[in-house]
Design a protein around this motif. Structure first.
Motif, PDB file in Angstrom:
ATOM      1  N   GLY A 110      25.456  34.678  29.386  1.00  0.00           N
ATOM      2  CA  GLY A 110      24.477  34.416  27.817  1.00  0.00           C
ATOM      3  C   GLY A 110      25.681  34.346  26.663  1.00  0.00           C
ATOM      4  O   GLY A 110      25.080  34.185  25.886  1.00  0.00           O
ATOM      5  N   ARG A 131      28.625  41.940  19.556  1.00  0.00           N
ATOM      6  CA  ARG A 131      27.757  41.703  20.977  1.00  0.00           C
ATOM      7  C   ARG A 131      28.053  42.497  22.152  1.00  0.00           C
ATOM      8  O   ARG A 131      26.882  43.326  22.259  1.00  0.00           O
ATOM      9  N   THR A 191      22.180  41.198  27.876  1.00  0.00           N
ATOM     10  CA  THR A 191      22.422  40.221  28.093  1.00  0.00           C
ATOM     11  C   THR A 191      23.683  40.389  28.754  1.00  0.00           C
ATOM     12  O   THR A 191      24.655  40.837  28.422  1.00  0.00           O
ATOM     13  N   ALA A 216      26.602  32.156  23.915  1.00  0.00           N
ATOM     14  CA  ALA A 216      24.816  31.880  22.297  1.00  0.00           C
ATOM     15  C   ALA A 216      26.332  32.042  21.452  1.00  0.00           C
ATOM     16  O   ALA A 216      26.564  31.203  20.606  1.00  0.00           O
ATOM     17  N   GLU A 217      26.997  32.359  21.910  1.00  0.00           N
ATOM     18  CA  GLU A 217      28.489  33.152  21.081  1.00  0.00           C
ATOM     19  C   GLU A 217      29.931  31.786  20.472  1.00  0.00           C
ATOM     20  O   GLU A 217      30.309  31.538  19.572  1.00  0.00           O
TER      21      GLU A 217
END
Length: 160
Positions: A148, A136, A144, A152-153
Protein backbone atom coordinates in the motif's frame (compact mmCIF):
# COMPACT_ATOMS: atom_id res chain seq x y z
CA UNK A 1 34.77 7.56 21.94
CA UNK A 2 36.58 5.76 24.75
CA UNK A 3 35.81 2.32 26.16
CA UNK A 4 34.10 4.01 29.12
CA UNK A 5 31.68 5.97 26.91
CA UNK A 6 28.26 4.37 26.55
CA UNK A 7 27.23 3.60 22.97
CA UNK A 8 24.96 6.20 21.44
CA UNK A 9 21.29 5.28 21.73
CA UNK A 10 20.30 7.90 19.16
CA UNK A 11 18.94 6.45 15.91
CA UNK A 12 21.17 6.82 12.90
CA UNK A 13 19.11 8.23 10.07
CA UNK A 14 20.27 8.62 6.51
CA UNK A 15 20.85 12.16 5.28
CA UNK A 16 18.86 13.07 2.18
CA UNK A 17 22.03 13.45 0.11
CA UNK A 18 22.91 9.77 0.37
CA UNK A 19 19.94 8.86 -1.83
CA UNK A 20 21.27 10.76 -4.82
CA UNK A 21 24.30 8.75 -5.93
CA UNK A 22 24.43 5.27 -4.45
CA UNK A 23 25.53 2.16 -6.29
CA UNK A 24 24.83 -1.53 -5.70
CA UNK A 25 26.30 -2.92 -2.51
CA UNK A 26 25.41 0.09 -0.34
CA UNK A 27 22.68 -0.52 2.24
CA UNK A 28 20.03 2.18 2.28
CA UNK A 29 18.10 1.38 5.41
CA UNK A 30 15.74 3.15 7.77
CA UNK A 31 14.50 1.58 10.98
CA UNK A 32 11.59 2.54 13.16
CA UNK A 33 13.00 4.60 16.01
CA UNK A 34 10.66 3.40 18.76
CA UNK A 35 11.00 0.23 20.75
CA UNK A 36 7.26 -0.42 20.80
CA UNK A 37 7.21 -2.19 17.42
CA UNK A 38 3.46 -1.67 17.04
CA UNK A 39 3.66 -0.71 13.37
CA UNK A 40 3.23 -3.25 10.60
CA UNK A 41 6.78 -2.58 9.43
CA UNK A 42 9.98 -2.30 11.41
CA UNK A 43 11.86 -0.50 8.70
CA UNK A 44 12.52 0.00 5.01
CA UNK A 45 15.32 -1.02 2.67
CA UNK A 46 16.15 0.30 -0.77
CA UNK A 47 18.39 -2.17 -2.60
CA UNK A 48 19.97 -0.81 -5.77
CA UNK A 49 19.69 -4.10 -7.71
CA UNK A 50 18.05 -7.55 -7.48
CA UNK A 51 21.40 -9.27 -6.88
CA UNK A 52 21.05 -10.96 -3.46
CA UNK A 53 24.74 -11.68 -3.03
CA UNK A 54 25.61 -8.04 -3.66
CA UNK A 55 22.77 -6.32 -1.79
CA UNK A 56 22.20 -8.47 1.32
CA UNK A 57 25.66 -8.37 2.96
CA UNK A 58 25.64 -4.58 3.54
CA UNK A 59 22.03 -4.81 4.81
CA UNK A 60 22.91 -7.61 7.22
CA UNK A 61 25.98 -5.70 8.44
CA UNK A 62 23.90 -2.58 9.08
CA UNK A 63 21.14 -4.54 10.81
CA UNK A 64 23.65 -6.37 12.99
CA UNK A 65 25.00 -3.00 14.16
CA UNK A 66 21.52 -1.88 15.23
CA UNK A 67 19.74 -5.12 16.20
CA UNK A 68 22.38 -7.72 16.94
CA UNK A 69 23.24 -10.85 14.95
CA UNK A 70 20.90 -11.76 12.10
CA UNK A 71 20.34 -15.50 11.71
CA UNK A 72 17.85 -15.74 8.80
CA UNK A 73 16.50 -13.64 5.96
CA UNK A 74 13.28 -14.45 4.12
CA UNK A 75 12.94 -13.23 0.54
CA UNK A 76 10.45 -13.68 -2.28
CA UNK A 77 12.18 -15.96 -4.79
CA UNK A 78 10.38 -14.37 -7.74
CA UNK A 79 11.77 -10.91 -6.93
CA UNK A 80 15.47 -11.75 -6.73
CA UNK A 81 18.12 -13.12 -9.07
CA UNK A 82 19.01 -16.50 -7.59
CA UNK A 83 18.80 -16.88 -3.82
CA UNK A 84 21.51 -19.06 -2.27
CA UNK A 85 20.62 -21.06 0.86
CA UNK A 86 23.12 -19.12 2.96
CA UNK A 87 25.61 -16.28 2.92
CA UNK A 88 28.64 -15.66 5.10
CA UNK A 89 28.57 -12.04 6.25
CA UNK A 90 31.18 -10.67 8.65
CA UNK A 91 32.30 -14.24 9.43
CA UNK A 92 28.75 -15.31 10.41
CA UNK A 93 26.49 -17.68 8.48
CA UNK A 94 23.10 -16.20 7.61
CA UNK A 95 20.48 -18.63 6.26
CA UNK A 96 18.30 -17.45 3.40
CA UNK A 97 14.73 -18.65 2.94
CA UNK A 98 12.83 -18.13 -0.27
CA UNK A 99 9.05 -18.15 -0.22
CA UNK A 100 6.13 -15.96 -1.22
CA UNK A 101 6.44 -13.08 1.23
CA UNK A 102 5.83 -10.58 -1.55
CA UNK A 103 8.55 -8.71 -3.39
CA UNK A 104 7.76 -5.65 -1.28
CA UNK A 105 8.83 -7.27 2.00
CA UNK A 106 11.91 -8.95 3.48
CA UNK A 107 11.71 -10.83 6.78
CA UNK A 108 14.69 -10.68 9.14
CA UNK A 109 15.18 -13.09 12.05
CA UNK A 110 17.36 -12.16 14.98
CA UNK A 111 18.19 -14.93 17.41
CA UNK A 112 15.85 -17.90 17.48
CA UNK A 113 12.47 -16.30 16.89
CA UNK A 114 12.54 -12.49 16.85
CA UNK A 115 11.25 -11.31 13.47
CA UNK A 116 11.52 -7.92 11.76
CA UNK A 117 9.66 -6.94 8.63
CA UNK A 118 11.25 -4.47 6.23
CA UNK A 119 9.56 -2.86 3.26
CA UNK A 120 11.65 -3.28 0.09
CA UNK A 121 11.64 -0.25 -2.19
CA UNK A 122 12.09 -1.32 -5.83
CA UNK A 123 15.62 -0.67 -7.09
CA UNK A 124 14.36 1.48 -9.97
CA UNK A 125 12.49 3.90 -7.69
CA UNK A 126 13.43 7.55 -7.92
CA UNK A 127 15.32 8.97 -4.93
CA UNK A 128 12.39 11.21 -4.01
CA UNK A 129 9.84 8.38 -4.14
CA UNK A 130 12.13 6.03 -2.21
CA UNK A 131 12.82 8.62 0.48
CA UNK A 132 9.10 9.35 0.92
CA UNK A 133 8.10 5.68 1.00
CA UNK A 134 10.87 4.83 3.48
CA UNK A 135 9.88 7.69 5.78
CA UNK A 136 6.25 6.57 5.74
CA UNK A 137 7.17 2.93 6.42
CA UNK A 138 9.10 3.79 9.59
CA UNK A 139 6.51 6.18 11.01
CA UNK A 140 5.62 4.92 14.50
CA UNK A 141 1.86 4.73 13.86
CA UNK A 142 2.07 3.20 10.37
CA UNK A 143 -0.80 0.78 9.79
CA UNK A 144 -0.30 0.42 6.03
CA UNK A 145 1.29 -2.67 4.54
CA UNK A 146 4.36 -2.30 2.32
CA UNK A 147 2.41 -2.82 -0.93
CA UNK A 148 0.00 0.00 0.00
CA UNK A 149 2.83 2.40 0.79
CA UNK A 150 4.63 1.62 -2.44
CA UNK A 151 1.48 1.96 -4.53
CA UNK A 152 0.78 5.35 -2.96
CA UNK A 153 4.33 6.72 -3.18
CA UNK A 154 5.92 5.34 -6.33
CA UNK A 155 5.07 6.84 -9.71
CA UNK A 156 2.90 4.68 -11.91
CA UNK A 157 4.00 3.91 -15.46
CA UNK A 158 2.13 5.86 -18.14
CA UNK A 159 -0.95 4.16 -19.55
CA UNK A 160 -0.51 3.37 -23.29
Amino acid sequence: MTDADPPSSLPRLLPDEIHRAVGPGTALLRLETTGARQSLLDGAWWPRSRDVERELPPLITALTEHLGPVTRVGLDASAWNGIPTRLVVDDRVVHLDSFSVGDDTVLITRGDNDHFSLMVVPPAATPEAARTAMARAVHADNATQAAGILLAELPRPPVP
